[in-house]
Motif scaffolding. Structure first.
Motif, PDB file in Angstrom:
ATOM      1  N   ARG A 116       0.336  -0.902   0.125  1.00 41.60           N
ATOM      2  CA  ARG A 116      -0.462  -0.333  -0.259  1.00 41.60           C
ATOM      3  C   ARG A 116       0.938   1.305   0.167  1.00 41.60           C
ATOM      4  NH1 ARG A 116      -4.896  -0.901   4.136  1.00 41.60           N
ATOM      5  NH2 ARG A 116      -5.019  -2.872   4.191  1.00 41.60           N
ATOM      6  N   HIS A 117       1.616   1.736   0.972  1.00 44.01           N
ATOM      7  CA  HIS A 117       2.661   2.417   0.856  1.00 44.01           C
ATOM      8  C   HIS A 117       3.111   2.901   0.081  1.00 44.01           C
ATOM      9  CE1 HIS A 117       6.468   4.434   1.930  1.00 44.01           C
ATOM     10  NE2 HIS A 117       5.510   5.416   2.710  1.00 44.01           N
ATOM     11  N   ARG A 120       1.029   3.773  -3.248  1.00 43.45           N
ATOM     12  CA  ARG A 120       0.349   5.419  -2.497  1.00 43.45           C
ATOM     13  C   ARG A 120       1.911   5.981  -2.705  1.00 43.45           C
ATOM     14  NH1 ARG A 120      -1.674   3.582   3.349  1.00 43.45           N
ATOM     15  NH2 ARG A 120      -3.576   3.769   3.046  1.00 43.45           N
ATOM     16  N   GLN A 124       0.727   6.029  -7.058  1.00 44.77           N
ATOM     17  CA  GLN A 124      -0.682   6.962  -6.929  1.00 44.77           C
ATOM     18  C   GLN A 124      -0.060   8.131  -7.457  1.00 44.77           C
ATOM     19  OE1 GLN A 124      -2.435   7.709  -2.812  1.00 44.77           O
ATOM     20  NE2 GLN A 124      -4.562   7.372  -3.681  1.00 44.77           N
ATOM     21  N   GLY A 566      -5.653   7.082   0.448  1.00 43.05           N
ATOM     22  CA  GLY A 566      -4.895   7.898   1.197  1.00 43.05           C
ATOM     23  C   GLY A 566      -5.758   8.727   1.728  1.00 43.05           C
TER      24      GLY A 566
END
Length: 567
Positions: A116-117, A120, A124, A566
């Motif tokens: 996820r990090h 992001r 993203q 986020g």
């Protein structure tokens, strides 16, 4: 290359093209010569198809044993990947307790968090105003080190001695601000063209600094500067392959050695970019050759790892680290079945191998996943199609949406979630069937033996090919077509699907790779849709499947899972 005592007959059912099919990947005929180049000067026999795979895998330690070319043995050193016989079996048995499903269960949440990090921060779309750019670290520009930069430039000129298989990816930014960085290297003749422009972002490096840094680096490091700066500019377009390599490498560093320092990860990543090129080179150890640069990179990696191993040993003695914290701690405190601890040099070699193998094959497969899903509309339609939630999961989209719907905004994936991703795993398996991450490996005949009426003398080398096996229409009907349904039910016949090898030498990290790729796929399809910037981009083996332009993709946010937004 010598032949067995009788001329082998043609292998039946060699893969061909079906009418109207366009194979979006490298041809297997183009892969086999690279295997021959690796074993130049050796008497070699290729065993093709499931029957050949079964013979080699089931006779490990009896009639054949694992064998690696000189470059691989010298660069990796004594480790799990090069050991054979009882010693090799003992090490594999010891490490299996770290890579089995029970041990991997506790890492799923960490993998999800890191994924996820990564998405992001590096994929993203976001407003970058005031945010510090993440670039690869460089040493201060000291005058006394200029001779090294000049030598590095002329060392690149010597690369004309070798056949460079590809042109490095081109990183660019279509916007009006930031850095434009483009170059051409090694094809067809050695040239170096670099242009940099600084527009509105005052925190970016200057043109002159870029030039100096370029001359002070290997071309792989240059690529990383450009790609990282390009990625930070705007995430509507991303160079997928180098970004995926960074993701899988960060994950391997985190889980195998608990490394979180971004500067250390960057240094190691730069060294590994040089190191892995030398694995498929001739062992010519003089300046300008791939092997020479790879050996120097391997020495630098070992220096970094040696410091980490000694620091961890001290932490374990002071109870500041746990014996089960990661593979490094595990190897330091656990002995083999006789209680003998592994020597420090061997631990370092094993960690080098784990970091290399733990990220290169996975990043290639994930890159191919993005490519195939974008190029094959019928597969992409199945993934993106809406389905009734009351029906059993019949598409990747429904499967992943059901799992995402069952989680809270920031709730991490668990082991049970991965077991529900059966369709997703079928898609990944078909990706690996179409373009295996590893072409094949080698064996050495321990005794004289007969195979299919042909006598193979002791000492001869043998090779098996996943690429040839996976394209055999006798075992994979319509082999040139992407069809994930072939893995439903009992799946392909034994020994006909071998992306991880087989037998006692099957890839130790198979289950780790499965977990890693499923976690990434889950987050990717719930967060993004994408298109290829260069449709039909060529894939070569160098030594893993590699897109010649880095596989640039255009991203569109999907936002199905709130935890990824986020917000």
């Amino acid at each position: 290359m010598a032949s067995p005592r009788r001329e082998p007959r043609a292998v039946p059912g060699q893969p061909g093209r079906e009418p109207g099919q366009v194979r979006p990947g490298p041809d297997w005929q183009a892969r086999l010569p690279r295997l021959q180049d690796l074993a130049a000067g050796e008497r070699m026999v290729f065993l093709c198809g499931p029957a050949g795979n079964k013979f080699l895998f089931s006779n490990e330690g009896k009639k054949v044993a694992l064998w690696w070319p000189t470059a691989v043995r010298r660069l990796i050193g004594t480790s799990l990947i090069t050991k054979v016989g009882d010693e090799g079996r003992s090490d594999r048995k010891m490490l299996m307790s770290f890579f089995n499903p029970e041990a991997l269960m506790r890492f799923v949440g960490t993998m999800d968090e890191v994924t996820r990090h990564h998405l992001r921060t590096r994929w993203q779309a976001a407003d970058h105003g005031g945010r510090e750019l993440e670039v690869w670290p460089w040493r201060p520009l000291e005058l006394e080190t200029w001779p090294k930069w000049i030598f590095a430039f002329w060392e690149l000129r010597l690369c004309e001695l070798e056949a460079w298989p590809r042109r490095p990816p081109r990183a660019s930014n279509s916007g009006q601000s930031g850095l434009i960085f483009s170059w051409e290297l090694f094809t067809p003749s050695l040239s170096f063209v670099m242009a940099a422009r600084q527009a509105q972002s005052s925190h970016m490096v200057s043109f002159s600094e870029c030039v100096v840094r370029t001359f002070s680096s290997r071309y792989e490091q240059t690529a990383h500067i450009a790609l990282n700066l390009a990625h930070c500019e705007g995430k509507d377009q991303v160079e997928a392959y180098p970004t995926l390599k960074l993701y899988t490498f960060e994950l391997a560093c985190r889980l195998f050695m608990s490394i979180t320092d971004p500067q250390l990860i960057a240094r190691l990543a730069n060294h590994f970019q040089v190191f892995h090129k030398g694995l498929i080179s001739l062992p010519l150890d003089f300046p300008g050759t791939r092997f020479y640069r790879a050996r120097r990179a391997a020495d630098s990696i070992r220096e970094e790892l040696r410091a980490l191993v000694r620091q961890r040993r001290t932490e374990l003695e002071k109870k500041l680290a746990r014996p089960s914290q990661d593979i490094m701690s595990y190897l330091l405190v656990n002995g083999d079945e006789n209680g003998k601890l592994m020597p420090e040099a061997e631990i370092i070699n094993n960690m080098l191998n784990f970091l290399f193998a733990g990220h290169d094959t996975s990043s290639s497969t994930l890159m191919l996943l993005l490519k195939y899903l974008a190029e094959l509309p019928h597969v992409l339609d199945k993934i993106l199609a809406a389905s009734l939630m009351s029906q059993p999961a019949m598409s990747l989209s429904l499967e992943q949406r059901e799992i995402a719907a069952s989680k809270g905004p920031e709730e991490l994936l668990q082991w049970d979630d991965l077991q529900r991703m059966k369709y997703s795993w079928n898609v990944l398996c078909e990706v690996m069937r179409m373009t295996p991450p590893v072409v094949g490996t080698f064996r050495e005949a321990l005794v004289n033996f007969t195979y299919e009426g042909y006598t193979i003398p002791k000492g001869w080398k043998l090779s098996w090919s996943a690429a040839v096996t996976h394209e055999d229409p006798n075992f994979h009907p319509r082999a040139a077509s992407f069809d994930e349904s072939r893995f439903e039910g009992s799946g392909p016949a034994p020994y006909s699907f071998v992306p991880f090898g087989g037998g006692p030498r099957m890839c130790l990290g198979k289950e780790f790779a499965r977990v890693e790729m499923l976690v990434f796929l889950h987050n990717l399809v719930n967060m993004f849709d994408w298109d290829l910037v260069i449709p039909g981009e060529k894939i070569i083996y160098d030594p893993m499947p590699t897109p010649v332009k880095g596989l640039p993709i255009r991203l569109r946010p999907r936002g199905l899972r709130r935890g990824l937004s986020g917000s």
